[in-house]
Write a protein that holds these residues in place. Structure first.
Motif, PDB file in Angstrom:
ATOM      1  N   ALA A  29      15.497  12.472  10.841  1.00  0.00           N
ATOM      2  CA  ALA A  29      16.181  12.919  12.052  1.00  0.00           C
ATOM      3  C   ALA A  29      17.380  13.797  11.721  1.00  0.00           C
ATOM      4  O   ALA A  29      17.679  14.756  12.438  1.00  0.00           O
ATOM      5  N   ALA A  30      18.077  13.480  10.614  1.00  0.00           N
ATOM      6  CA  ALA A  30      19.255  14.251  10.231  1.00  0.00           C
ATOM      7  C   ALA A  30      18.924  15.683   9.826  1.00  0.00           C
ATOM      8  O   ALA A  30      19.807  16.539   9.781  1.00  0.00           O
ATOM      9  N   MET A  31      17.667  15.951   9.524  1.00  0.00           N
ATOM     10  CA  MET A  31      17.227  17.323   9.252  1.00  0.00           C
ATOM     11  C   MET A  31      16.789  18.033  10.527  1.00  0.00           C
ATOM     12  O   MET A  31      16.376  19.197  10.488  1.00  0.00           O
ATOM     13  N   GLY A  32      16.839  17.313  11.662  1.00  0.00           N
ATOM     14  CA  GLY A  32      16.371  17.869  12.916  1.00  0.00           C
ATOM     15  C   GLY A  32      14.904  17.621  13.144  1.00  0.00           C
ATOM     16  O   GLY A  32      14.304  18.215  14.044  1.00  0.00           O
ATOM     17  N   GLY A  33      14.307  16.733  12.348  1.00  0.00           N
ATOM     18  CA  GLY A  33      12.876  16.491  12.429  1.00  0.00           C
ATOM     19  C   GLY A  33      12.516  15.185  13.107  1.00  0.00           C
ATOM     20  O   GLY A  33      13.375  14.380  13.465  1.00  0.00           O
ATOM     21  N   VAL A  34      11.209  14.994  13.264  1.00  0.00           N
ATOM     22  CA  VAL A  34      10.645  13.761  13.810  1.00  0.00           C
ATOM     23  C   VAL A  34       9.727  13.177  12.753  1.00  0.00           C
ATOM     24  O   VAL A  34       8.833  13.862  12.238  1.00  0.00           O
ATOM     25  N   ALA A  35       9.939  11.909  12.406  1.00  0.00           N
ATOM     26  CA  ALA A  35       9.131  11.285  11.363  1.00  0.00           C
ATOM     27  C   ALA A  35       7.694  11.114  11.813  1.00  0.00           C
ATOM     28  O   ALA A  35       7.412  10.831  12.982  1.00  0.00           O
ATOM     29  N   THR A  36       6.763  11.274  10.876  1.00  0.00           N
ATOM     30  CA  THR A  36       5.336  11.127  11.158  1.00  0.00           C
ATOM     31  C   THR A  36       4.694   9.988  10.386  1.00  0.00           C
ATOM     32  O   THR A  36       3.707   9.413  10.853  1.00  0.00           O
ATOM     33  N   ALA A  37       5.227   9.652   9.206  1.00  0.00           N
ATOM     34  CA  ALA A  37       4.557   8.648   8.382  1.00  0.00           C
ATOM     35  C   ALA A  37       5.516   8.051   7.371  1.00  0.00           C
ATOM     36  O   ALA A  37       6.486   8.690   6.957  1.00  0.00           O
ATOM     37  N   LEU A  38       5.219   6.799   6.964  1.00  0.00           N
ATOM     38  CA  LEU A  38       5.924   6.151   5.871  1.00  0.00           C
ATOM     39  C   LEU A  38       4.935   5.727   4.804  1.00  0.00           C
ATOM     40  O   LEU A  38       3.818   5.299   5.114  1.00  0.00           O
ATOM     41  N   LEU A  39       5.349   5.833   3.550  1.00  0.00           N
ATOM     42  CA  LEU A  39       4.637   5.267   2.403  1.00  0.00           C
ATOM     43  C   LEU A  39       5.550   4.203   1.811  1.00  0.00           C
ATOM     44  O   LEU A  39       6.741   4.455   1.596  1.00  0.00           O
ATOM     45  N   VAL A  40       5.021   3.020   1.538  1.00  0.00           N
ATOM     46  CA  VAL A  40       5.858   1.897   1.142  1.00  0.00           C
ATOM     47  C   VAL A  40       5.384   1.317  -0.184  1.00  0.00           C
ATOM     48  O   VAL A  40       4.206   0.960  -0.335  1.00  0.00           O
ATOM     49  N   GLY A  41       6.299   1.208  -1.126  1.00  0.00           N
ATOM     50  CA  GLY A  41       6.037   0.515  -2.381  1.00  0.00           C
ATOM     51  C   GLY A  41       6.733  -0.833  -2.350  1.00  0.00           C
ATOM     52  O   GLY A  41       7.932  -0.902  -2.056  1.00  0.00           O
ATOM     53  N   LEU A  42       5.991  -1.903  -2.626  1.00  0.00           N
ATOM     54  CA  LEU A  42       6.545  -3.245  -2.615  1.00  0.00           C
ATOM     55  C   LEU A  42       6.395  -3.865  -4.005  1.00  0.00           C
ATOM     56  O   LEU A  42       5.273  -4.047  -4.490  1.00  0.00           O
ATOM     57  N   CYS A  43       7.523  -4.160  -4.654  1.00  0.00           N
ATOM     58  CA  CYS A  43       7.524  -4.836  -5.949  1.00  0.00           C
ATOM     59  C   CYS A  43       8.076  -6.233  -5.707  1.00  0.00           C
ATOM     60  O   CYS A  43       9.221  -6.374  -5.259  1.00  0.00           O
ATOM     61  N   THR A  44       7.266  -7.251  -5.988  1.00  0.00           N
ATOM     62  CA  THR A  44       7.621  -8.593  -5.554  1.00  0.00           C
ATOM     63  C   THR A  44       7.422  -9.656  -6.630  1.00  0.00           C
ATOM     64  O   THR A  44       6.477  -9.566  -7.435  1.00  0.00           O
ATOM     65  N   PRO A  45       8.278 -10.656  -6.661  1.00  0.00           N
ATOM     66  CA  PRO A  45       8.015 -11.809  -7.534  1.00  0.00           C
ATOM     67  C   PRO A  45       6.719 -12.492  -7.106  1.00  0.00           C
ATOM     68  O   PRO A  45       6.418 -12.565  -5.902  1.00  0.00           O
ATOM     69  N   PRO A  46       5.930 -12.997  -8.031  1.00  0.00           N
ATOM     70  CA  PRO A  46       4.646 -13.605  -7.680  1.00  0.00           C
ATOM     71  C   PRO A  46       4.754 -14.805  -6.751  1.00  0.00           C
ATOM     72  O   PRO A  46       3.801 -15.126  -6.045  1.00  0.00           O
TER      73      PRO A  46
ATOM     74  N   ASP B  55       8.183  16.083  10.610  1.00  0.00           N
ATOM     75  CA  ASP B  55       7.812  17.411  11.113  1.00  0.00           C
ATOM     76  C   ASP B  55       9.006  18.025  11.841  1.00  0.00           C
ATOM     77  O   ASP B  55       9.727  17.325  12.567  1.00  0.00           O
ATOM     78  N   LEU B  56       9.207  19.321  11.670  1.00  0.00           N
ATOM     79  CA  LEU B  56      10.342  20.013  12.268  1.00  0.00           C
ATOM     80  C   LEU B  56      10.022  20.660  13.618  1.00  0.00           C
ATOM     81  O   LEU B  56      10.929  21.186  14.268  1.00  0.00           O
ATOM     82  N   GLY B  57       8.778  20.641  14.016  1.00  0.00           N
ATOM     83  CA  GLY B  57       8.428  21.212  15.320  1.00  0.00           C
ATOM     84  C   GLY B  57       8.704  22.694  15.439  1.00  0.00           C
ATOM     85  O   GLY B  57       9.018  23.195  16.527  1.00  0.00           O
ATOM     86  N   GLY B  58       8.614  23.414  14.329  1.00  0.00           N
ATOM     87  CA  GLY B  58       8.811  24.862  14.374  1.00  0.00           C
ATOM     88  C   GLY B  58      10.251  25.309  14.230  1.00  0.00           C
ATOM     89  O   GLY B  58      10.521  26.511  14.153  1.00  0.00           O
ATOM     90  N   ARG B  59      11.199  24.373  14.194  1.00  0.00           N
ATOM     91  CA  ARG B  59      12.615  24.718  14.067  1.00  0.00           C
ATOM     92  C   ARG B  59      13.015  24.797  12.596  1.00  0.00           C
ATOM     93  O   ARG B  59      12.406  24.154  11.750  1.00  0.00           O
TER      94      ARG B  59
END
Length: 313
Positions: free
Chosen positions: A79-96, A141-145
């Motif tokens: 949002a701070a770039m003037g954009g709208v988020a479209t997707a997240l990729l998540v890495g989870l490193c966890t104790p067993p 996505d910036l929507g053309g801006r």
């Protein structure tokens, strides 16, 4: 059941079953990579890492709340770039030995925060680790801006803030002292309320620069000051300290303006605008851009506390 009992692929199946798609998700979890639409032809991308004991504590926040916080930190940057988020990729490193329900509820929080902007979690990775760590990459996505960068502020510009500030820092202090109230402050730390709409709105209004306030207002404005080669002066009296924050500060022996000016984790957006820009009531004018360098408060250096968060300080 622990994540070790569920197994890597069992855990992935449990987590992805809780994730919904979004209009921009052309191919979600389940293949070697996801496919996300990029209508603008350009992609905004950013990454944040949350480490247990450094960014969150499981005795302070639920898994759902940690999911909201992890997503918000990245969605706010888009949002701070003037954009709208479209997707997240998540890495989870966890104790067993992590309870598998915690990972499932983390996914619920991530997905719920994504829904606020019409995005979705489209993939990621899982690994064993002695320290619970969540790494999130956001696409947008910036929507053309054109992007609203940090280096465009000009002398004479207004400095304006969208969103609340100081609440999360106050809540963190309250929790660190062993208390669980005022509720409004503690909940602000556990789950930020980010004005995602303000990023594209600022871009449409002709904002000359913008930044997400994640590490403290004065510190983050310092990034704008250095990138733009200007000075920024903030007016302390522009901020109205709410009663809950004022009362907590009095009880804990803290200057509430330390939370407002140097506290992070609320993720409001601060932008600079040409003079005369018609800002509505959602924007609070907090200062002005000047010739020179550095960030001041009422024309003077702020010496009451460190300016903001630094992982190595």
């Amino acid at each position: 059941m622990s994540v070790a009992s569920a197994g890597e692929f069992g855990l992935i199946a449990r987590v992805t079953a809780r994730l919904a798609g979004a209009p921009t998700t052309l191919l979600g979890p389940g293949d070697d990579a996801a496919l996300v639409a990029a209508p603008d032809g350009r992609v905004v991308a950013c990454t944040d890492v949350l480490v247990e004991g450094r960014h969150f504590r499981r005795d302070w926040s639920s898994a759902v709340e940690v999911g909201h916080r992890a997503a918000a930190a990245n969605l706010a940057d888009v949002a701070a770039m003037g954009g709208v988020a479209t997707a997240l990729l998540v890495g989870l490193c966890t104790p067993p030995d992590l309870d598998v329900r915690w990972a499932e509820e983390l996914a619920d929080g991530l997905a719920a925060e994504c829904e606020l902007v019409g995005a979705a979690v489209v993939g990621g990775d899982i690994s064993a680790s002695p320290v619970l760590t969540i790494a999130v990459t956001a696409l947008g996505d910036l929507g053309g801006r054109p992007p609203v960068r940090r280096d465009g502020a000009c002398p004479g510009d207004l400095v304006a803030l969208a969103g609340r500030i100081g609440y999360a820092a106050a809540g963190c202090t309250v929790l660190s002292r062993g208390f669980r109230s005022p509720k409004a402050l503690v909940e602000a730390y556990r789950r930020p309320q980010v004005p995602y709409w303000a990023g594209p709105a600022a871009a449409a209004l002709g904002a000359t620069s913008m930044i997400d306030v994640s590490d403290g207002l004065l510190q983050d404005l310092g990034h704008v000051s250095r990138a733009s080669g200007v000075a920024i002066d903030v007016k302390r009296d522009a901020f109205e300290v709410p009663a809950a924050m004022r009362d907590a500060a009095s009880a804990l022996g803290v200057d509430p303006y330390t939370w407002v000016l140097a506290g992070g984790d609320d993720h409001p957006l601060v932008a600079t605008f040409p003079p005369g820009t018609p800002l509505d009531e959602d924007w609070l004018v907090i200062g002005a851009v000047r010739e020179g360098e550095g960030v001041t408060v009422n024309g003077r250096a702020f010496l009451d506390a460190p300016l903001g968060w630094d992982h190595f300080r």
